[in-house]
Enzyme design. Structure first.
Site, PDB file in Angstrom:
ATOM      1  N   GLY A 215      40.804  41.031  44.821  1.00 31.98           N
ATOM      2  CA  GLY A 215      41.501  39.787  45.126  1.00 31.98           C
ATOM      3  C   GLY A 215      42.897  39.762  44.525  1.00 31.98           C
ATOM      4  O   GLY A 215      43.598  40.782  44.456  1.00 31.98           O
ATOM      5  N   SER A 216      43.290  38.596  44.055  1.00 30.21           N
ATOM      6  CA  SER A 216      44.676  38.406  43.614  1.00 30.21           C
ATOM      7  C   SER A 216      45.027  39.158  42.341  1.00 30.21           C
ATOM      8  O   SER A 216      46.208  39.268  42.006  1.00 30.21           O
ATOM      9  CB  SER A 216      44.947  36.916  43.433  1.00 30.21           C
ATOM     10  OG  SER A 216      44.937  36.258  44.689  1.00 30.21           O
ATOM     11  N   THR A 217      44.027  39.679  41.600  1.00 26.74           N
ATOM     12  CA  THR A 217      44.389  40.488  40.430  1.00 26.74           C
ATOM     13  C   THR A 217      45.125  41.751  40.860  1.00 26.74           C
ATOM     14  O   THR A 217      45.895  42.322  40.077  1.00 26.74           O
ATOM     15  CB  THR A 217      43.147  40.865  39.601  1.00 26.74           C
ATOM     16  OG1 THR A 217      42.232  41.616  40.409  1.00 26.74           O
ATOM     17  CG2 THR A 217      42.456  39.621  39.072  1.00 26.74           C
ATOM     18  N   PHE A 218      44.905  42.181  42.116  1.00 21.61           N
ATOM     19  CA  PHE A 218      45.609  43.372  42.610  1.00 21.61           C
ATOM     20  C   PHE A 218      47.100  43.094  42.806  1.00 21.61           C
ATOM     21  O   PHE A 218      47.895  44.027  42.957  1.00 21.61           O
ATOM     22  CB  PHE A 218      44.989  43.847  43.923  1.00 21.61           C
ATOM     23  CG  PHE A 218      45.476  45.195  44.371  1.00 21.61           C
ATOM     24  CD1 PHE A 218      44.969  46.352  43.816  1.00 21.61           C
ATOM     25  CD2 PHE A 218      46.457  45.312  45.353  1.00 21.61           C
ATOM     26  CE1 PHE A 218      45.422  47.600  44.218  1.00 21.61           C
ATOM     27  CE2 PHE A 218      46.916  46.550  45.759  1.00 21.61           C
ATOM     28  CZ  PHE A 218      46.403  47.699  45.186  1.00 21.61           C
ATOM     29  N   LYS A 219      47.491  41.835  42.789  1.00 21.95           N
ATOM     30  CA  LYS A 219      48.907  41.507  42.933  1.00 21.95           C
ATOM     31  C   LYS A 219      49.755  42.064  41.788  1.00 21.95           C
ATOM     32  O   LYS A 219      50.975  42.210  41.929  1.00 21.95           O
ATOM     33  CB  LYS A 219      49.079  39.987  43.057  1.00 21.95           C
ATOM     34  CG  LYS A 219      48.523  39.435  44.370  1.00 21.95           C
ATOM     35  CD  LYS A 219      48.489  37.919  44.409  1.00 21.95           C
ATOM     36  CE  LYS A 219      47.854  37.415  45.709  1.00 21.95           C
ATOM     37  NZ  LYS A 219      47.670  35.947  45.725  1.00 21.95           N
TER      38      LYS A 219
END
Length: 485
Positions: A215-219
């Site tokens: 999810g957004s941790t990959f940002k």
């Protein structure tokens, strides 16, 4: 001498040579086959005739051996078994071994030649040396904080010391007591069947053997790629990002949970986790540079060991632009273990350099003499120093004024990134709550810990689940335990 006597002597000599040759064949050429034959119990009896060496956390053993008085004399015991099961694994007389019990089996069982002062003599002798000990890198307080924070919910925590790669915590829940599998009786068999039939999979090490959409941790990875590639040069400049964002070549429109994402700067988009901004950034950076950055962080590495094998975290390198956009926000085919996401956070905290994670500080003989040390783990340059510096700034902002506020620690600087990963058919599954972070005590020269937390079954309504609400408090407690706050 009569001819028939000579012939008899020659014949007897040939028989003797044949017997010697056969004995040599059995004892030397086929020794391994006979030794490994399941019907041969001599090796098993010898293996369990002495106590197994121990696995240590903080200088204290978390394993032991119990004298059963039976033919297979000693069986394994565990202190706080469910707490350390993802690290120790089990050593069973019936079902083999896993994790550190398996990776360090020769040392723990006393069959490693390095345990003898005279390895050549050890090879020639049938006797095993006393089992050696495995000294881990774990921080007992951090391990306990992670386990208590998850509270039995499905999930995992991995914590790393950024400068060295030492694994400080490795927790997976729900867990199990490996002592229930130690013996060879009906109790061990019943426990084995029960654990394998449990739909919650307590023997699955979710920290290293389960991959999730990050999810957004990959940002964090996407931001690093954009900064390194020069697609973003100013953290506060508008990004020319529409809201909603139509994925290239499709009619699919990507939206945001937060308001104010249209043309948001990278700073604002990171703090409030704007999907539209980061999907477009991934497309602008391009597949080649996105894949290279993900690979530098450790994605698509099939050889990672700590020392037991870690499941491969993946970033798809054969995608179209729409799929690349989704991959860049941690969806589509992007998958990561919690340990991998802790490595991402550690690389940011360590100025863009990463060391391979490891669990074993050193191994020793039963008397404490060192057999082998952990050694220096090579550094990998993941991103530019300037990129890491700006990412640390973005992660600080996310905690101080964004979605990661629940990870703040008094007396320390904390950086973090939340994530809520969709999964299941049509994204109907309960979202995974993620949080990745690092912490540096005030006055300390460098960050002391990097953490990744994933919670599979957060106890909240679907619309309320978030990494900031469910995973960040767990990360905070783990970081606080390492800092001693």
């Amino acid at each position: 001498m009569a001819p028939y006597i000579r012939r008899a002597l020659v014949f007897c000599g040939l028989l003797l040579l044949a017997l010697l040759a056969n004995a040599a064949r059995v004892q030397v050429v086929e020794a391994g086959a006979y030794g490994d034959n399941p019907a041969n119990r001599r090796s098993a009896i010898a293996r369990y005739q002495q106590p197994r060496g121990n696995i240590l956390v903080g200088g204290a053993p978390v394993t032991g051996s119990r004298d059963t008085g039976e033919q297979l004399r000693y069986e394994r015991t565990y202190l706080d078994g469910p707490l350390y099961a993802p690290v120790t694994g089990f050593a069973s007389q019936r079902f083999g071994s896993t994790f550190l019990e398996h990776a360090e089996d020769r040392l723990l069982s006393g069959t490693d030649p390095l345990l003898s002062g005279f390895p050549v003599w050890h090879d020639a002798s049938s006797e095993a040396a006393p089992g050696g000990n495995v000294v881990t890198t774990l921080n007992a307080k951090a391990q306990k904080a992670a386990y208590q924070g998850l509270g039995g919910r499905k999930g995992a925590v991995a914590a790393i010391e950024p400068a060295t790669g030492k694994v400080l915590a490795l927790v997976s829940t729900p867990s199990y007591d490996p002592a229930r599998l130690s013996g060879n009786g009906t109790g061990a068999s019943a426990a084995w069947e029960r654990l394998n039939a449990d739909p919650d999979k307590p023997m699955l090490n979710r920290a290293v053997r389960q991959t999730y959409p990050p999810g957004s941790t990959f940002k964090v990875v996407t931001a690093a790629a954009a900064l390194d590639a020069g697609v973003i040069t100013d953290l506060d400049a508008p990004t020319d990002s529409p809201d909603p964002y139509r994925l290239p070549g499709t009619t699919t429109r990507l939206t945001n949970e937060a308001d104010g994402c249209r043309d948001a700067s990278l700073r604002e988009a990171f703090a409030w986790s704007c999907n539209t901004v980061f999907a477009k950034l991934g497309v602008d950076v391009g597949l080649k540079d996105m894949a290279a950055t993900a690979g530098a962080f450790g994605f698509n590495d099939t050889k990672l060991r700590v020392p037991f094998a870690v499941a491969e975290s993946t970033f798809d390198t054969v995608v179209d632009k729409a799929q690349l956009g989704l991959s860049s926000i941690g969806q589509y085919n992007t998958r990561a273990t919690p340990l991998q996401m802790a490595m991402v956070s550690a690389a940011v905290a360590n100025g863009g350099q990463a060391r391979a994670p490891y669990l074993v500080e050193r191994t020793t003989r039963s008397g404490g003499e060192t057999v082998a040390g952990g050694g220096a783990h090579p550094l990998t340059q993941v991103m530019r120093l300037s990129t890491a510096s700006r990412l640390k700034e973005l992660m600080r902002d996310a905690v101080e004024r964004g979605t990661g506020g629940n990870a703040a620690i008094r007396g320390a600087t904390v950086g973090g990134k939340t994530g809520t990963a969709q999964h299941g058919v049509g994204n109907t599954g309960l979202p995974y709550a993620w949080f990745v972070s690092w912490a540096q005590a005030d006055g300390a020269p460098e960050p002391a810990v990097a953490v990744a937390v994933v919670v599979e079954d957060a106890s909240a309504d679907r619309g309320e689940i978030s990494g900031g609400g469910d995973a960040a408090p767990i990360a905070r407690d783990v970081m606080r335990a390492v800092l001693g706050s």
